[in-house]
Design an enzyme around this catalytic site. Sequence first.
Site, short mmCIF file in Angstrom:
data_model
loop_
_atom_site.label_atom_id
_atom_site.label_comp_id
_atom_site.label_asym_id
_atom_site.label_seq_id
_atom_site.Cartn_x
_atom_site.Cartn_y
_atom_site.Cartn_z
N PHE A 33 7.15 2.66 -1.60
CA PHE A 33 5.89 2.03 -1.24
C PHE A 33 4.99 1.97 -2.47
O PHE A 33 4.86 2.97 -3.19
CB PHE A 33 5.20 2.79 -0.11
CG PHE A 33 4.06 2.03 0.49
CD1 PHE A 33 4.31 0.98 1.36
CD2 PHE A 33 2.76 2.32 0.16
CE1 PHE A 33 3.27 0.24 1.91
CE2 PHE A 33 1.70 1.59 0.71
CZ PHE A 33 1.96 0.55 1.58
N TYR B 281 -1.55 7.46 10.74
CA TYR B 281 -1.95 6.27 11.50
C TYR B 281 -0.78 5.38 11.90
O TYR B 281 -0.98 4.36 12.55
CB TYR B 281 -2.99 5.44 10.74
CG TYR B 281 -2.62 5.04 9.33
CD1 TYR B 281 -1.75 4.00 9.08
CD2 TYR B 281 -3.18 5.70 8.24
CE1 TYR B 281 -1.43 3.63 7.79
CE2 TYR B 281 -2.87 5.34 6.95
CZ TYR B 281 -2.00 4.30 6.72
OH TYR B 281 -1.67 3.94 5.43
N LYS B 282 0.45 5.79 11.57
CA LYS B 282 1.61 5.00 11.98
C LYS B 282 2.17 5.58 13.28
O LYS B 282 1.55 5.48 14.33
CB LYS B 282 2.64 4.97 10.86
CG LYS B 282 2.12 4.35 9.56
CD LYS B 282 3.19 4.28 8.50
CE LYS B 282 2.65 3.86 7.15
NZ LYS B 282 2.13 2.48 7.12
#
Length: 417
Positions: A130, A227-228
């Site tokens: 990422f 938050y995933k």
Amino acid sequence: MTITRPDCEQRDRDDPLGALRQHFDLPEGVIYLDGNSLGALPRQSAARAQQVITQEWGNGLIRSWNDAGWFALPRRLGDQLAPLIGAGANEVVVTDTTSSNLFKVLAAALHHQKQHAPQRKIIVSERSNFPTDLYIAQGLANLLDDGYALRLIDAPEELPAALRDDVAVALLTHVNYRTGAMYDMAAQTSLIQAAGALAIWDLSHSAGAVPVDLNGAGADYAIGCTYKYLNGGPGAPAYVWVNPRHQATFWQPLSGWWGHRQPFAMLPDYQPDEGIGRYLCGTQPMVSLALVQCGLDIFGKTDMRAIRAKSLALTDLFIELVEQHCADFPVTLVTPRAHDMRGSQVSFEHPQGFAIVQALIARGVIGDYREPGIMRFGFTPLYTRFADVWDAVAILREILATGSWDRPEFHRRGAVT
């Protein structure tokens, strides 16, 4: 054997996790396959936010740092999250962002190596990692200068050759954000450490979706977001884990007052807290931090073994249905088929992947797109149904067959893709 929608409906009736969907506030008419980017809203989150704002802040005011337990919340949430990633009590703290936590542990790892093996100055990572992980590594290497650099590999099989005697740290993401490919954490950690390097794992695309065992793998450091799959809310605070063997010597480059041994003594010199406390930096965002618990509470109603079983069943079904119904179109699977090499997402490549995803979203099937040409679909076992998978593929087939993706509005890109 051909799979039918009634088959999928029966699987939903038999699903031991099916009742967990009621704990989420999902909009009608939407099939949400993007929980690997932003998890759905837990039903209790709105009430919890209201409680923090109107009661704890509004009435409690500054007293809530003690009375509502605000000050200890990063540690309490860390202990609640710990079992999901194979960590123990007092080993995890929920705080700051994934990027800033990566800066902390990467700096700590390089500092450790400087003390024990000063010739090791190379950070190894994947070109497909990422981007924020690579940017943080590049920025830190530039800051340190003096020969520090980032070395990128293009495939996992290149890692052994890249682990030369100048490597300080290997920075890997457990589940690749584009392809959903998953590393064998224990095997790769052993390989990295045998070469004299330290292992940092990014768990952003695995925590809450696949079993993780940091202590069992003997990893050195780990970071990730909430938050995933953990459903903490947009931009929710991240977390950091450090193996207990490193905690007493962990050097905190962002030495803010919350990581001080006596923060309210207001001493002029920094004295790091014992253990997990030293990983904190500045004052925490209490509203968003409090909402993390709403997502974590739902995991207490099941276990990671059951979540993983459903994840594999959902992704197997999606792959099979896409290949069954969309074989006439240039849709190529890029996610590994093998269960031990796959996270909880499925990615397909198509030359017009961006426009197709936009057409799907317009039809109520929310996935997302990643360059180059990757249509990415995340499967969150807590709320995704087997019938959702069937319906999503049926709509995908229709969009491909009619060419309805080739409308001007589906080719326009916003600030976020």
